[in-house]
Design a protein around this motif. Structure first.
Motif, short mmCIF file in Angstrom:
data_model
loop_
_atom_site.label_atom_id
_atom_site.label_comp_id
_atom_site.label_asym_id
_atom_site.label_seq_id
_atom_site.Cartn_x
_atom_site.Cartn_y
_atom_site.Cartn_z
N GLU A 55 61.72 -3.08 2.32
CA GLU A 55 61.36 -3.20 1.04
C GLU A 55 62.42 -3.42 0.14
OE1 GLU A 55 57.16 -1.18 -0.53
OE2 GLU A 55 58.98 -0.03 -0.52
N PHE A 56 62.65 -4.57 -0.60
CA PHE A 56 63.76 -4.69 -1.43
C PHE A 56 63.66 -5.05 -2.97
CE2 PHE A 56 65.31 -5.80 2.90
CZ PHE A 56 66.40 -5.31 2.81
N LEU A 57 64.35 -4.87 -3.74
CA LEU A 57 64.15 -4.80 -5.08
C LEU A 57 65.32 -5.39 -5.88
CD1 LEU A 57 61.70 -2.43 -6.22
CD2 LEU A 57 63.23 -3.09 -8.19
N ILE A 58 65.15 -6.35 -6.99
CA ILE A 58 66.27 -6.63 -7.71
C ILE A 58 65.85 -6.52 -9.02
CG2 ILE A 58 67.57 -8.90 -8.33
CD1 ILE A 58 66.67 -10.23 -5.58
N ILE A 59 66.76 -5.91 -9.85
CA ILE A 59 66.91 -5.60 -11.27
C ILE A 59 67.66 -6.80 -12.00
CG2 ILE A 59 66.87 -4.14 -13.22
CD1 ILE A 59 64.83 -3.16 -11.25
N LEU A 60 66.92 -7.61 -12.99
CA LEU A 60 67.96 -8.75 -13.44
C LEU A 60 67.98 -8.54 -14.94
CD1 LEU A 60 65.49 -10.52 -11.57
CD2 LEU A 60 67.77 -11.36 -11.24
N PRO A 61 68.83 -7.74 -15.46
CA PRO A 61 69.22 -7.59 -16.92
C PRO A 61 69.13 -8.96 -17.88
CG PRO A 61 70.93 -6.33 -15.47
CD PRO A 61 70.13 -7.38 -14.55
N ASP A 62 68.42 -8.89 -18.87
CA ASP A 62 68.67 -10.00 -19.81
C ASP A 62 67.65 -11.37 -19.22
OD1 ASP A 62 69.73 -8.33 -21.88
OD2 ASP A 62 71.32 -8.79 -20.96
N LEU A 63 67.37 -11.40 -18.03
CA LEU A 63 66.94 -12.52 -17.67
C LEU A 63 65.25 -12.65 -17.37
CD1 LEU A 63 66.92 -15.26 -16.53
CD2 LEU A 63 67.75 -14.25 -14.14
N THR A 64 64.46 -13.09 -18.17
CA THR A 64 63.16 -12.99 -18.39
C THR A 64 62.34 -14.25 -18.27
OG1 THR A 64 63.22 -12.57 -20.64
CG2 THR A 64 63.00 -10.69 -19.46
N ASP A 65 63.12 -15.22 -18.30
CA ASP A 65 62.65 -16.66 -18.26
C ASP A 65 61.61 -17.01 -16.86
OD1 ASP A 65 62.83 -19.61 -19.47
OD2 ASP A 65 63.05 -19.64 -17.36
N ALA A 66 60.52 -17.01 -17.06
CA ALA A 66 59.51 -17.25 -15.80
C ALA A 66 60.12 -18.31 -14.93
CB ALA A 66 58.18 -17.55 -16.22
N GLY A 67 60.38 -19.46 -15.41
CA GLY A 67 60.77 -20.68 -14.77
C GLY A 67 62.05 -20.46 -13.71
N ARG A 68 63.22 -19.66 -14.56
CA ARG A 68 64.21 -19.23 -13.68
C ARG A 68 64.08 -18.48 -12.76
NH1 ARG A 68 69.13 -17.54 -17.49
NH2 ARG A 68 70.05 -17.58 -15.44
N LEU A 69 63.18 -17.48 -12.98
CA LEU A 69 63.00 -16.42 -11.84
C LEU A 69 62.14 -16.90 -10.76
CD1 LEU A 69 61.81 -13.56 -14.48
CD2 LEU A 69 63.68 -13.28 -12.91
N ALA A 70 61.37 -17.91 -11.14
CA ALA A 70 60.59 -18.67 -9.93
C ALA A 70 61.51 -19.46 -9.08
CB ALA A 70 59.33 -19.44 -10.58
N GLN A 71 62.51 -20.11 -9.66
CA GLN A 71 63.56 -20.70 -8.71
C GLN A 71 64.26 -20.05 -8.07
OE1 GLN A 71 65.93 -22.77 -11.82
NE2 GLN A 71 65.64 -24.41 -10.77
N LEU A 72 64.56 -18.54 -8.71
CA LEU A 72 65.66 -17.63 -8.17
C LEU A 72 64.78 -17.21 -6.86
CD1 LEU A 72 67.92 -16.02 -7.67
CD2 LEU A 72 66.90 -14.28 -9.38
N GLY A 73 63.50 -16.99 -7.06
CA GLY A 73 62.54 -16.28 -5.96
C GLY A 73 62.55 -17.40 -4.89
N GLN A 74 62.31 -18.70 -5.10
CA GLN A 74 62.29 -19.61 -4.07
C GLN A 74 63.47 -19.63 -3.28
OE1 GLN A 74 59.92 -21.15 -2.60
NE2 GLN A 74 58.56 -20.33 -4.02
N ALA A 75 64.84 -19.35 -3.98
CA ALA A 75 65.94 -19.82 -3.34
C ALA A 75 66.25 -18.45 -2.47
CB ALA A 75 67.11 -19.72 -4.47
N ILE A 76 65.80 -17.54 -2.84
CA ILE A 76 66.03 -16.33 -1.95
C ILE A 76 65.14 -16.50 -0.62
CG2 ILE A 76 65.26 -13.56 -2.14
CD1 ILE A 76 66.46 -13.63 -4.55
N ILE A 77 63.78 -16.73 -1.06
CA ILE A 77 62.96 -16.86 0.28
C ILE A 77 63.34 -17.87 1.36
CG2 ILE A 77 60.53 -17.78 1.02
CD1 ILE A 77 59.50 -16.60 -1.56
#
Lengths: 329, 196
Positions: A239-261
């Motif tokens: 189980e892993f977790l990432i906390i991203l300060p000041d970043l709440t843009d859904a588009g960018r978060l989805a992009q980041l999630g895909q890159a990590i996957i």
């Protein structure tokens, strides 16, 4: 003669051909409980002492023949205190002389017979030996205490550590500290939680070392895909977790999630075996208006739901907590 | 200096003057006193400066003369209950006080067998007459001769021997402690059991 012997060799024993003890050093007299020079007339050496080595020495005549040998013996009344002795036969008087010593068991003998410093010849190494035994015991004790304290300190340091030893990412304690900081400073942030898919299979098939290699790979991907200011956590297991300060843009978060996957899906080579895993991600955005005393677990449970939604959707994908609300609502 | 020296000074100060004076001395030497068992580790090395600062801090805090403080420290080292072990190890040096005095010449070798890192100044013992000995001490550790003087006086007491001890001659490199034996068997002396 016996005056000289008493000084140089205070444990000496002089025995005649019949085994009768003729003369004793003062310290041996103390050991045998003989008062002064009054040796009882029928005190036979072989009645008092048992010779254990050499095996063929069973009589006084064999003892007399053994001039110069090293004898192992003990007092029949004190079989646990072992002694050794040099033997010398004087052909002129036909007397046998023995010079018993306690060897390494001297500490026990001293206690048993109440011996003091003056019972040993002035050049005897016994006081030095005793000194050494006690000094070393004291020094060893001090060293042992130091080791124990250091072990305690190490355990305490590990207990207080905020990072995971395998991956170098933060642990739960580190996560709580980071969340506290963001919430009290009224910063908006997002949480990405991820569970590895097929990790158990890797562990079961290729062993824990392969599993560790995968976990290390995941940490590397997380470091590569995130910003310097993001907080990377391993909650334990896979189980892993990432906390991203000041970043709440859904588009960018989805992009980041895909890159990590896709980073995690790059196979890991371990011992010639290809280890394939993927990850299911849940994402939650948090506004800067969270109450300072908000329960961290309550927050994490919501992200957990999103992770399960991602798993339900076929794994290897990203789901948002906000979408769940919409579905639930 | 091996930590055991500083630890001994800590025990001495706390037992003799109390925890408040110890805190003063420790602060002066910049030793933290936070931990439960104190923070000086007997088996680790520390700078010589720390030891001197502890003594300086003690003198500042109590206003006692330096020589008296060092003399008392030497006595403390061999006086039970704290000094039980050191006193015992020293008593292995001889059955009588004059034998013990001669054995002080081997002190460094003896210490080296147990604690190789505790590098004490060289000590030589000269028996000038049956009732007079001169102990020459290297001045490598400041105040060591004063500590030794207090220690010797306490050991004489332990053997039941009446002595007069004084530091007579000091130069840059060495100090001379003169021991005059007034009566070897003055009092009964303390028990010494070889078996412990």
């Amino acid at each position: 003669m016996s005056d000289v012997l008493s000084k140089f060799c205070p444990f000496f024993i002089q025995v005649d051909r019949t085994g009768q003890i003729i003369n004793l050093g003062p310290s041996m007299a103390k050991v045998l409980g003989v008062i002064g020079a009054n040796i009882p007339a029928d005190t036979n050496f072989l009645d008092l002492f048992q010779i254990t080595r050499p095996a063929n020495v069973k009589s006084i005549s064999s003892l007399a023949q053994g001039d110069g040998i090293k004898l192992s013996l003990y007092l029949r009344a004190h079989p646990d205190i072992r002694m050794k002795a040099a033997v010398s036969h004087d052909p002129q008087t036909d007397m046998v002389f023995l010079s018993p010593s306690f060897g390494i068991g001297v500490q026990a003998a001293i206690g048993r017979f109440g011996l003091t410093m003056t019972d040993f010849a002035t050049t005897d190494m016994v006081p030095e030996l005793l000194y050494l035994i006690e000094a070393n015991q004291a020094a060893m004790q001090a060293s042992k205490r130091l080791t124990l304290r250091l072990q305690g300190a190490k355990a305490a340091a590990e207990e207080q550590a905020q990072s995971d030893t395998l991956t170098g990412l933060r642990n739960r304690r580190g996560l709580d500290a980071a969340l506290d900081h963001l919430i009290t400073h009224r910063q908006k942030f997002s949480i990405i939680q991820m569970d590895l898919d097929r990790f158990k299979a890797v562990n079961d098939t290729y062993g824990h070392a392969a599993g560790d290699a995968v976990l290390t790979h995941v940490a590397k991907v997380m470091r590569r895909e995130t910003r310097q200011c993001d907080i990377l956590v391993r909650l334990g297991g896979d189980e892993f977790l990432i906390i991203l300060p000041d970043l709440t843009d859904a588009g960018r978060l989805a992009q980041l999630g895909q890159a990590i996957i896709s980073g995690i899906e790059t196979p890991v080579m371990f011992d010639g075996e290809m280890c394939h895993v993927s990850a299911s991600l849940g994402v939650m955005t948090c506004s800067d208006t969270l109450a300072p005393d908000v329960n961290h677990d309550a927050l994490l449970v919501q992200v957990d739901h999103a992770v399960y939604a991602a798993k339900d959707a076929g794994r290897g994908c990203v789901r948002f907590v906000s979408d769940l609300m919409a579905v639930d609502g | 200096m091996l930590g055991v020296v500083n630890k001994a000074i800590e025990h001495f100060i706390r037992a003799t003057y109390g925890d408040r004076v110890w805190r003063d001395a420790a602060q002066h030497a910049q030793v933290s006193v936070g931990g439960a068992g104190g923070d000086i580790e007997p088996m680790l090395m520390y700078s010589d400066e720390m030891t001197y600062q502890l003594i300086d801090g003690l003198i500042q805090s109590t206003g006692k003369p330096r020589q008296d403080v060092l003399d008392d420290l030497g006595t403390f080292l061999v006086t039970p209950p704290h000094g039980r072990m050191v006193r015992r190890l020293l008593r292995f040096g001889g059955a009588t006080f004059d034998e013990f005095l001669i054995s002080m010449g081997d002190l460094n070798d003896r210490v080296a067998l147990a604690l190789p890192d505790l590098d004490l100044p060289a000590i030589t013992v000269n028996l000038c007459a049956t009732d007079r000995a001169v102990i020459t001490v290297e001045n490598r550790i400041h105040g060591f001769a004063n500590v030794l003087q207090g220690l010797l006086r306490a050991m004489a007491d332990d053997y039941g021997t009446l002595v007069f001890i004084d530091i007579e001659d000091c130069n840059d490199n060495t100090s001379e402690i003169v021991v005059i034996l007034i009566e070897q068997n003055f009092a009964k002396g303390a028990e010494f059991n070889l078996a412990g």
